[in-house]
Design a protein around this motif. Structure first.
Motif, PDB file in Angstrom:
ATOM      1  N   LYS A  46       0.821  -1.209   0.000  1.00  0.00           N
ATOM      2  CA  LYS A  46       0.000   0.000   0.000  1.00  0.00           C
ATOM      3  C   LYS A  46       0.854   1.258   0.000  1.00  0.00           C
ATOM      4  O   LYS A  46       0.467   2.284  -0.584  1.00  0.00           O
ATOM      5  CB  LYS A  46      -0.956  -0.022   1.197  1.00  0.00           C
ATOM      6  CG  LYS A  46      -2.040  -1.086   1.081  1.00  0.00           C
ATOM      7  CD  LYS A  46      -2.855  -0.938  -0.194  1.00  0.00           C
ATOM      8  CE  LYS A  46      -4.026  -1.898  -0.286  1.00  0.00           C
ATOM      9  NZ  LYS A  46      -4.790  -1.732  -1.545  1.00  0.00           N
ATOM     10  N   ALA A  47       2.031   1.201   0.641  1.00  0.00           N
ATOM     11  CA  ALA A  47       2.961   2.332   0.545  1.00  0.00           C
ATOM     12  C   ALA A  47       3.355   2.554  -0.909  1.00  0.00           C
ATOM     13  O   ALA A  47       3.437   3.697  -1.395  1.00  0.00           O
ATOM     14  CB  ALA A  47       4.192   2.068   1.404  1.00  0.00           C
ATOM     15  N   TRP A  48       3.597   1.460  -1.631  1.00  0.00           N
ATOM     16  CA  TRP A  48       3.929   1.562  -3.051  1.00  0.00           C
ATOM     17  C   TRP A  48       2.779   2.186  -3.832  1.00  0.00           C
ATOM     18  O   TRP A  48       3.003   3.060  -4.684  1.00  0.00           O
ATOM     19  CB  TRP A  48       4.254   0.180  -3.617  1.00  0.00           C
ATOM     20  CG  TRP A  48       4.640   0.224  -5.063  1.00  0.00           C
ATOM     21  CD1 TRP A  48       5.887   0.392  -5.577  1.00  0.00           C
ATOM     22  CD2 TRP A  48       3.741   0.131  -6.176  1.00  0.00           C
ATOM     23  NE1 TRP A  48       5.826   0.413  -6.957  1.00  0.00           N
ATOM     24  CE2 TRP A  48       4.536   0.264  -7.350  1.00  0.00           C
ATOM     25  CE3 TRP A  48       2.365  -0.034  -6.293  1.00  0.00           C
ATOM     26  CZ2 TRP A  48       3.974   0.216  -8.617  1.00  0.00           C
ATOM     27  CZ3 TRP A  48       1.801  -0.083  -7.561  1.00  0.00           C
ATOM     28  CH2 TRP A  48       2.596   0.050  -8.714  1.00  0.00           C
ATOM     29  N   VAL A  49       1.551   1.763  -3.567  1.00  0.00           N
ATOM     30  CA  VAL A  49       0.402   2.286  -4.308  1.00  0.00           C
ATOM     31  C   VAL A  49       0.295   3.799  -4.133  1.00  0.00           C
ATOM     32  O   VAL A  49       0.072   4.542  -5.100  1.00  0.00           O
ATOM     33  CB  VAL A  49      -0.901   1.593  -3.866  1.00  0.00           C
ATOM     34  CG1 VAL A  49      -2.123   2.295  -4.461  1.00  0.00           C
ATOM     35  CG2 VAL A  49      -0.891   0.126  -4.280  1.00  0.00           C
ATOM     36  N   THR A  50       0.459   4.277  -2.905  1.00  0.00           N
ATOM     37  CA  THR A  50       0.348   5.715  -2.654  1.00  0.00           C
ATOM     38  C   THR A  50       1.454   6.482  -3.365  1.00  0.00           C
ATOM     39  O   THR A  50       1.200   7.475  -4.066  1.00  0.00           O
ATOM     40  CB  THR A  50       0.395   6.001  -1.145  1.00  0.00           C
ATOM     41  OG1 THR A  50      -0.675   5.310  -0.495  1.00  0.00           O
ATOM     42  CG2 THR A  50       0.248   7.496  -0.868  1.00  0.00           C
ATOM     43  N   THR A  51       2.701   6.039  -3.213  1.00  0.00           N
ATOM     44  CA  THR A  51       3.824   6.733  -3.840  1.00  0.00           C
ATOM     45  C   THR A  51       3.738   6.665  -5.358  1.00  0.00           C
ATOM     46  O   THR A  51       3.993   7.657  -6.066  1.00  0.00           O
ATOM     47  CB  THR A  51       5.148   6.141  -3.357  1.00  0.00           C
ATOM     48  OG1 THR A  51       5.212   6.219  -1.930  1.00  0.00           O
ATOM     49  CG2 THR A  51       6.336   6.887  -3.944  1.00  0.00           C
ATOM     50  N   PHE A  52       3.366   5.502  -5.880  1.00  0.00           N
ATOM     51  CA  PHE A  52       3.195   5.349  -7.324  1.00  0.00           C
ATOM     52  C   PHE A  52       2.141   6.320  -7.843  1.00  0.00           C
ATOM     53  O   PHE A  52       2.323   6.965  -8.885  1.00  0.00           O
ATOM     54  CB  PHE A  52       2.796   3.915  -7.645  1.00  0.00           C
ATOM     55  CG  PHE A  52       2.316   3.704  -9.058  1.00  0.00           C
ATOM     56  CD1 PHE A  52       3.214   3.682 -10.108  1.00  0.00           C
ATOM     57  CD2 PHE A  52       0.966   3.542  -9.326  1.00  0.00           C
ATOM     58  CE1 PHE A  52       2.772   3.507 -11.416  1.00  0.00           C
ATOM     59  CE2 PHE A  52       0.518   3.362 -10.619  1.00  0.00           C
ATOM     60  CZ  PHE A  52       1.419   3.340 -11.677  1.00  0.00           C
ATOM     61  N   SER A  53       1.028   6.438  -7.132  1.00  0.00           N
ATOM     62  CA  SER A  53      -0.054   7.330  -7.556  1.00  0.00           C
ATOM     63  C   SER A  53       0.414   8.785  -7.563  1.00  0.00           C
ATOM     64  O   SER A  53       0.071   9.550  -8.484  1.00  0.00           O
ATOM     65  CB  SER A  53      -1.258   7.174  -6.622  1.00  0.00           C
ATOM     66  OG  SER A  53      -1.755   5.851  -6.653  1.00  0.00           O
ATOM     67  N   GLU A  54       1.176   9.169  -6.560  1.00  0.00           N
ATOM     68  CA  GLU A  54       1.701  10.538  -6.522  1.00  0.00           C
ATOM     69  C   GLU A  54       2.616  10.797  -7.717  1.00  0.00           C
ATOM     70  O   GLU A  54       2.569  11.869  -8.343  1.00  0.00           O
ATOM     71  CB  GLU A  54       2.451  10.766  -5.216  1.00  0.00           C
ATOM     72  CG  GLU A  54       1.541  10.812  -3.986  1.00  0.00           C
ATOM     73  CD  GLU A  54       2.312  11.013  -2.701  1.00  0.00           C
ATOM     74  OE1 GLU A  54       2.112  12.066  -2.055  1.00  0.00           O
ATOM     75  OE2 GLU A  54       3.117  10.127  -2.345  1.00  0.00           O
ATOM     76  N   GLY A  55       3.475   9.827  -8.037  1.00  0.00           N
ATOM     77  CA  GLY A  55       4.361   9.991  -9.179  1.00  0.00           C
ATOM     78  C   GLY A  55       3.613  10.062 -10.493  1.00  0.00           C
ATOM     79  O   GLY A  55       3.938  10.878 -11.371  1.00  0.00           O
ATOM     80  N   LEU A  56       2.596   9.210 -10.644  1.00  0.00           N
ATOM     81  CA  LEU A  56       1.810   9.213 -11.874  1.00  0.00           C
ATOM     82  C   LEU A  56       1.024  10.521 -12.005  1.00  0.00           C
ATOM     83  O   LEU A  56       0.886  11.062 -13.112  1.00  0.00           O
ATOM     84  CB  LEU A  56       0.868   8.012 -11.891  1.00  0.00           C
ATOM     85  CG  LEU A  56       0.011   7.830 -13.139  1.00  0.00           C
ATOM     86  CD1 LEU A  56       0.871   7.718 -14.398  1.00  0.00           C
ATOM     87  CD2 LEU A  56      -0.897   6.607 -12.998  1.00  0.00           C
ATOM     88  N   ALA A  57       0.510  11.030 -10.888  1.00  0.00           N
ATOM     89  CA  ALA A  57      -0.210  12.308 -10.921  1.00  0.00           C
ATOM     90  C   ALA A  57       0.707  13.424 -11.401  1.00  0.00           C
ATOM     91  O   ALA A  57       0.291  14.312 -12.164  1.00  0.00           O
ATOM     92  CB  ALA A  57      -0.751  12.629  -9.530  1.00  0.00           C
ATOM     93  N   THR A  58       1.971  13.395 -10.968  1.00  0.00           N
ATOM     94  CA  THR A  58       2.938  14.393 -11.416  1.00  0.00           C
ATOM     95  C   THR A  58       3.194  14.262 -12.912  1.00  0.00           C
ATOM     96  O   THR A  58       3.244  15.259 -13.653  1.00  0.00           O
ATOM     97  CB  THR A  58       4.257  14.238 -10.643  1.00  0.00           C
ATOM     98  OG1 THR A  58       4.009  14.427  -9.244  1.00  0.00           O
ATOM     99  CG2 THR A  58       5.292  15.241 -11.108  1.00  0.00           C
TER     100      THR A  58
END
Length: 258
Positions: free
Chosen positions: A159-171
């Motif tokens: 879940k830590a990966w999902v959150t960080t991945f989502s932030e990167g993709l949003a950028t």
């Protein structure tokens, strides 16, 4: 049933047969979205599709898939990427918890969970991100967890990966017309705990109502918020976890599941 082409937007929801995914399906249908419903249980999906069609007068397509199976996952990704039947909203919700700790669990079980919790999010977000960016519009919602802010086993790490991945993709998608939101709930009143074989922990005030949780998330999606943490109690928890030393987080970590 098979979804017919309409002028309504289409939302694809994984893990749609129960819990948070089912609530997303209902609320998106209420917003006049056609649905593509993805899960492993055909019977539950078909009953949900019939209910959504009857209640909201939308189209509901059933797509049966075990997202730990790479061939099945690719079938879903192909549906997300279909230019002739565009998906306007992707909700990556499929997931489940583990009854045993990492080292006490079978590796094959851990690998299957890893594929559902992370690889499926990666593959489907890529399909959606490419297709949506070409059209200049769309929303991706990745259901993460407050567990991602603590340090408690492979579920927490995923879940830590999902959150960080989502932030990167949003950028990466900023300015494209496509938004990405990581939903990070805490304890939620669904069948998730029961299916994982976990007793209901914590006091009652920690438990979130799935209907309000999803409504708050969709409000955040409308606003373009990248990380959505439902509930004042969990906003406070996440705010604290962001600033306290990680050594303290590790020492006090307790299993927190959505």
């Amino acid at each position: 049933m098979t979804g017919e082409q309409t002028t309504r937007p289409t939302a694809l929801v994984t893990g749609a047969s129960a819990g948070i995914g089912r609530e997303f399906a209902h609320q998106l249908a209420a917003r006049r979205h056609d649905l593509v419903l993805v899960a492993r249980d055909r019977g539950r999906l078909e009953r949900l599709a019939a209910e959504l069609t009857r209640r909201y007068a939308v189209s509901a397509e059933v797509l049966v898939a075990d997202l730990s199976d790479r061939s099945a996952l690719q079938t879903v990704a192909d549906r997300v990427a279909d230019r002739d039947r565009p998906v306007d909203v992707l909700v990556n919700n499929a997931g489940y918890g583990q009854r045993r700790s990492f080292l006490r669990n079978d590796l094959a079980v851990e690998e299957a969970a890893f594929d559902v919790l992370t690889r499926a999010v990666l593959v489907l977000s890529h399909a959606a991100g490419v297709a949506m960016r070409e059209r200049g519009r769309g929303h991706i919602v990745n259901v993460s967890s407050v567990a991602g802010f603590i340090a408690s086993g492979s579920y927490s790490a995923a879940k830590a990966w999902v959150t960080t991945f989502s932030e990167g993709l949003a950028t990466e998608l900023a300015g494209s017309g496509v938004t990405v939101t990581a939903l990070c709930p805490g304890f939620t009143n669904t069948e998730f705990q029961q299916r994982a074989g976990i007793s209901k922990p914590g006091p009652e005030f920690l438990w979130l109502d799935p209907q309000k949780l999803v409504a708050d998330c969709l409000h955040d999606v409308d606003r373009g918020r990248v990380v959505s943490v439902p509930g004042l109690q969990y906003k406070a928890v996440v705010g604290l976890l962001r600033v306290v030393p990680r050594s303290l987080v590790r020492g006090r970590a307790r299993l927190v599941r959505r």
